[in-house]
Scaffold this active site. Structure first.
Site, PDB file in Angstrom:
ATOM      1  N   ARG A 140     -11.312  -1.234  13.703  1.00 35.76           N
ATOM      2  CA  ARG A 140     -11.175  -0.406  12.507  1.00 35.76           C
ATOM      3  C   ARG A 140     -12.264  -0.862  11.541  1.00 35.76           C
ATOM      4  NH1 ARG A 140      -5.175   0.132   9.923  1.00 35.76           N
ATOM      5  NH2 ARG A 140      -5.554  -2.005   9.306  1.00 35.76           N
TER       6      ARG A 140
ATOM      7  N   ARG B 292       1.358 -11.649   6.223  1.00 40.34           N
ATOM      8  CA  ARG B 292       0.991 -10.434   5.482  1.00 40.34           C
ATOM      9  C   ARG B 292       1.956  -9.324   5.908  1.00 40.34           C
ATOM     10  NH1 ARG B 292      -4.020 -10.272   7.562  1.00 40.34           N
ATOM     11  NH2 ARG B 292      -3.508  -8.452   8.781  1.00 40.34           N
TER      12      ARG B 292
ATOM     13  N   TYR C 206      14.507  31.129   7.893  1.00 36.58           N
ATOM     14  CA  TYR C 206      13.262  31.839   8.183  1.00 36.58           C
ATOM     15  C   TYR C 206      13.074  32.023   9.681  1.00 36.58           C
ATOM     16  CZ  TYR C 206      11.617  31.022   3.391  1.00 36.58           C
ATOM     17  OH  TYR C 206      11.475  30.997   2.030  1.00 36.58           O
TER      18      TYR C 206
ATOM     19  N   HIS D 284      -6.390  -8.474  11.826  1.00 36.37           N
ATOM     20  CA  HIS D 284      -5.184  -7.649  11.927  1.00 36.37           C
ATOM     21  C   HIS D 284      -4.878  -7.374  13.394  1.00 36.37           C
ATOM     22  CE1 HIS D 284      -2.109  -5.049  10.410  1.00 36.37           C
ATOM     23  NE2 HIS D 284      -2.666  -3.932  10.810  1.00 36.37           N
TER      24      HIS D 284
ATOM     25  N   CYS E 224      13.541  24.627   5.218  1.00 33.13           N
ATOM     26  CA  CYS E 224      12.767  25.340   4.197  1.00 33.13           C
ATOM     27  C   CYS E 224      12.003  24.317   3.344  1.00 33.13           C
ATOM     28  CB  CYS E 224      13.684  26.143   3.288  1.00 33.13           C
ATOM     29  SG  CYS E 224      14.858  27.201   4.136  1.00 33.13           S
TER      30      CYS E 224
ATOM     31  N   ASP F 105      12.545  23.679   0.184  1.00 31.61           N
ATOM     32  CA  ASP F 105      13.435  22.992  -0.765  1.00 31.61           C
ATOM     33  C   ASP F 105      14.877  22.879  -0.299  1.00 31.61           C
ATOM     34  OD1 ASP F 105      11.205  23.323  -2.586  1.00 31.61           O
ATOM     35  OD2 ASP F 105      11.890  25.391  -2.795  1.00 31.61           O
TER      36      ASP F 105
ATOM     37  N   LYS G  98       0.838  -1.207   0.000  1.00 30.07           N
ATOM     38  CA  LYS G  98       0.000   0.000   0.000  1.00 30.07           C
ATOM     39  C   LYS G  98       0.875   1.259   0.000  1.00 30.07           C
ATOM     40  CE  LYS G  98      -0.458  -0.391   4.989  1.00 30.07           C
ATOM     41  NZ  LYS G  98      -1.025  -1.289   5.995  1.00 30.07           N
TER      42      LYS G  98
END
Ligand SMILES: *Cc1c(COP(=O)(O)O)cnc(C)c1O
Length: 369
Positions: A129, A210, A249, A158, A295, A297, A34
């Site tokens: 769930r 699993r 910043y 699960h 930041c 980037d 997933k």
């Protein structure tokens, strides 16, 4: 890839981990891919795990299942999460197994033409769930699905605390066992063990494990698997600052003396979240603190001694374990790798070499050699 920021995925290690897990649990393996295989690339990981002996792939949604089908994955495929009964035609056409998790879902499906739909029954045993809590309800659901021509391929549950709580795991298992026995049906797939349970919990009932995170070599119950992932960038500028200079910043960091401040091209838009401020990463072979705010980037690092521009920065990998980074950020390895964004190029290692560089947003993946 032009920007020097990448996630490294060692497919050899993933293959070895699959073999080791299969050898340990001696059951079929359902590889849980997933969220784009936890951020590692669903099709590359799918190919690797199937070659290494996995028997089925599981994903969280019909969207993820179709992403794999659209990329040519043809073998068994299970959706672990919720689906809309209105979409069963797509699931039937594409031979995708759905999870039956409530009476409402079963009624929705069986009120349509669901002949040939493949189903795994989900038993609720302690996560609260999705799944059937009540065995009588589960029995009725099974009867209705069979009557309407669905193929009952499997049954599963699960565990909530497989990493820390044997008693609770045992209790959940016993509830699951009672449900499976009450069904009195020869399911092809009976599965309850996630990564942690697969590695220590022994049960005579299930016939498949699993697993997700353990394929990448991370486990809180064993250190015998091979870590397969790393996140890297390179310094592109180093400057010498005197005392009292602000960095980043909000000027949240101010130099206290002569300091070497390096800048590297990774930021929160890559999934390197702002909470990394104050942590240390490896530059070449020295640890350097993340100073100032991260930041979007870029990030600034305080070098304890001079290092040239172009030096390799390890965010996590061979020297800084992913688990350590997760602990320092008060989270889990899963969250860190899932957050590494699509902007970061994935580099795949196969037979010890860089075999593929993939960044869908830059080019379609390209294979070298
Ligand atoms: C994610 C998931 C798994 C895999 O969990 P790991 O801890 O990564 O092994 C197994 N089963 C279900 C239902 C899941 O949602």
């Amino acid at each position: 890839m032009y920007r020097q920021t990448w996630m490294e995925i060692d497919l050899d290690a993933i293959a070895d981990n699959i073999k080791a897990i299969k050898n340990h649990c001696r059951k079929k393996i359902i590889a849980v891919l997933k969220a784009d295989a936890y951020g590692c690339g669903d099709i590359q990981v799918a190919r690797t795990v199937m070659e290494a002996g996995a028997d089925m792939i599981a994903v969280s949604s019909l969207d993820e299942a179709m992403m794999l089908r659209n990329q040519g994955y043809k073998k068994e495929l299970l959706i672990l999460g919720a689906t809309d009964p209105a979409d069963i035609d797509i699931m039937i056409q594409n031979n995708i197994s759905a999870t039956a998790y409530s009476t409402k879902w079963v009624k929705g499906v069986t009120s349509r033409n669901c002949n040939g739909l493949r189903v795994h029954l989900k038993v609720e045993t302690g996560m609260n769930r999705i799944g059937f809590r009540d065995i009588e309800e589960l029995k009725k659901a099974k009867g209705l699905l069979m009557l309407r021509g669905c193929s009952l391929d499997g049954i599963f549950t699960h565990f909530a605390k497989a990493d820390t709580d044997r008693d609770m795991t045992q209790k959940q298992f016993e509830r699951f066992e009672a449900a499976v026995k009450a069904m009195d049906y020869p399911f092809r797939w009976i599965h309850c063990d996630n990564s942690d349970a697969s590695l220590w919990f022994r049960d005579p009932l299930s016939n498949a494990c699993r697993v997700g995170i353990s394929m990448y070599g991370y486990s809180s119950v064993t250190d015998r698997l091979k870590p397969a992932l790393g996140l890297y960038t390179k310094i592109f500028m180093v400057k010498q600052l005197g005392p009292g200079e602000p960095v980043g910043y909000g000027s949240t960091y101010v130099t206290s003396g002569d300091e070497l401040i390096a800048t590297a091209p990774i930021g929160y838009a890559d999934g390197f979240i702002r909470a990394n401020q104050g942590r240390k990463v490896l530059v070449d072979n020295v640890m350097a603190e993340v100073v100032g705010r991260v930041c979007m980037d870029q990030v600034m690092l305080k070098l304890p001694e001079s290092r040239p521009e172009g030096s390799l920065v390890e965010i996590f990998g061979k020297h800084i374990p992913l688990q350590q980074m997760a602990e320092e950020l008060n989270t889990i390895p899963y969250e860190i790798i899932c957050l590494i964004s699509g902007r970061v190029t994935r580099i795949y290692i196969k037979n010890g070499e860089r075999a593929e560089e993939a960044n869908e947003r830059l080019t379609k993946s390209s294979v070298n050699g």
